[in-house]
Design an enzyme around this catalytic site. Structure first.
Site, PDB file in Angstrom:
ATOM      1  N   LYS A 150      -4.116   6.408   6.062  1.00 19.60           N
ATOM      2  CA  LYS A 150      -5.654   6.052   5.692  1.00 19.60           C
ATOM      3  C   LYS A 150      -6.610   6.621   7.414  1.00 19.60           C
ATOM      4  O   LYS A 150      -6.258   5.991   8.097  1.00 19.60           O
ATOM      5  CB  LYS A 150      -5.231   4.304   6.118  1.00 19.60           C
ATOM      6  CG  LYS A 150      -4.366   4.063   4.535  1.00 19.60           C
ATOM      7  CD  LYS A 150      -3.263   2.691   4.927  1.00 19.60           C
ATOM      8  CE  LYS A 150      -5.252   1.792   4.056  1.00 19.60           C
ATOM      9  NZ  LYS A 150      -4.312   0.446   4.389  1.00 19.60           N
TER      10      LYS A 150
HETATM   11  C1  E4P Z   1      -4.731  -2.522   1.766  1.00 21.23           C
HETATM   12  O1  E4P Z   1      -4.369  -1.290   1.521  1.00 21.23           O
HETATM   13  C2  E4P Z   1      -5.714  -3.431   2.363  1.00 21.23           C
HETATM   14  O2  E4P Z   1      -5.567  -2.927   3.900  1.00 21.23           O
HETATM   15  C3  E4P Z   1      -5.504  -4.802   2.200  1.00 21.23           C
HETATM   16  O3  E4P Z   1      -5.319  -4.600   0.792  1.00 21.23           O
HETATM   17  C4  E4P Z   1      -6.992  -5.275   2.415  1.00 21.23           C
HETATM   18  O4  E4P Z   1      -6.582  -6.494   1.842  1.00 21.23           O
HETATM   19  P1  E4P Z   1      -7.551  -7.981   2.705  1.00 21.23           P
HETATM   20  O5  E4P Z   1      -8.663  -8.207   2.205  1.00 21.23           O
HETATM   21  O6  E4P Z   1      -6.634  -8.794   2.268  1.00 21.23           O
HETATM   22  O7  E4P Z   1      -7.288  -7.698   4.448  1.00 21.23           O
END
Ligand code: E4P
Length: 287
Positions: free
Chosen positions: A113
């Protein structure tokens, strides 16, 4: 059991291998998992340690992340596990790549990521040249999605995930699901090398509408997977009526995917805020 006719891949959004095991057992399948620094900070072992007043050294924390990711990878060997590089305002593309390469070697099924910032996009462009699988995170605009598409041209299908954050747009009154719809529509004109991963899912309605829109992948916290399971794992199609309440829809933009990736305006306030929050949650664990 995985419902027949389920076309989207379903990922768990979390940072705890025990939770992965629980949902793998109850649902009977998981197609992958996404992690991020804030989710690792919420891992029960990390919390216990911090409550005892014992922080990690930087190396220990990376080792802790590696252990979690390796445990998850063994549980979902045929799926994908997203592992996020550290990034703050000062982090360069080269820094991200150096850490990403290391993380990529942790497990055989990693997607690395990277934030959808100028430096993150540069890193993405290079990562594809190195044949790495990546997941572009903190996406809040169609321009960012177009830039990711253009910067990763030549990648194979499944090599690039794009993670638009639905819930965080909803939080400020914008209809996050309309961004998913717009990006899927725009990508129909492309070659399919980027898969849309609906992220920041906060409700069963988000989840079901993402199914109805045929998002390639949906990552969702355990709580929503639990609700879906309790409801009998329903699917949703064209007939699904998403109630966006008072949320303001994001208008569709005509963008040319053939343009050079450096020409798109990828700046978004929520991306900058998101990068800072991930960095702060990570740094809070380090002594
Ligand atoms: C997943 O890849 C993301 O980092 C995650 O869904 C973020 O979620 P949030 O906005 O609830 O922190």
């Amino acid at each position: 059991m995985k419902p027949e006719n389920l076309r989207s891949k379903i990922f768990l959004d979390g940072g705890d291998a025990r939770e992965t095991k629980t949902y793998l057992d109850s649902l009977g399948f998981l197609d992958g998992q996404t992690t991020n620094p804030s989710l690792i900070a919420k891992n029960p072992e990390a919390r216990k340690r911090i409550e005892r007043g014992e922080k990690f050294s930087a190396d220990e924390l990376l080792g802790f992340y590696k252990d979690i990711v390796q445990e998850i990878s063994v549980l979902i060997p045929h799926g994908s596990v997203s592992v996020e590089v550290y990034a703050d305002r000062e982090t360069t593309a080269e820094d991200m790549l150096a850490e990403g390469r290391k993380m990529y070697s942790w497990i055989p099924n990693a997607h690395i990521k990277l934030p959808t910032t100028a430096e993150g996009l540069k890193a993405a462009h290079q990562a594809i040249a190195e044949n790495m699988r990546i997941n572009m995170t903190l996406v809040f605009s169609q321009e960012q999605a177009a830039a990711v598409y253009a910067a990763t041209r030549g990648a194979t299908k499944g090599q690039v995930f794009l993670s638009p954050f639905v819930g965080r747009l909803d939080d400020r009154g914008e209809n996050g699901m309309s961004l998913i719809k717009n990006i899927l529509e725009m990508y129909k004109k492309g070659d399919g090398h980027v898969e849309v991963l609906t992220a920041s899912v906060r409700s069963l309605d988000h989840f079901l509408y993402a199914l109805a829109l045929q998002s390639d992948i949906i990552t969702t916290p355990a709580k929503i997977l639990h609700e879906w399971h309790e409801a009998g794992m329903p699917l949703a199609g064209d007939e699904f009526n998403y109630d966006s309440k008072e949320l303001k829809p994001l208008p569709y933009q005509e963008l040319d995917l053939a343009r050079d990736w450096t020409e798109f305006d990828i700046q978004h306030e929520l991306t900058d805020v998101g990068v800072e929050k991930f960095a702060a949650d990570w740094n809070a664990l380090i002594q």
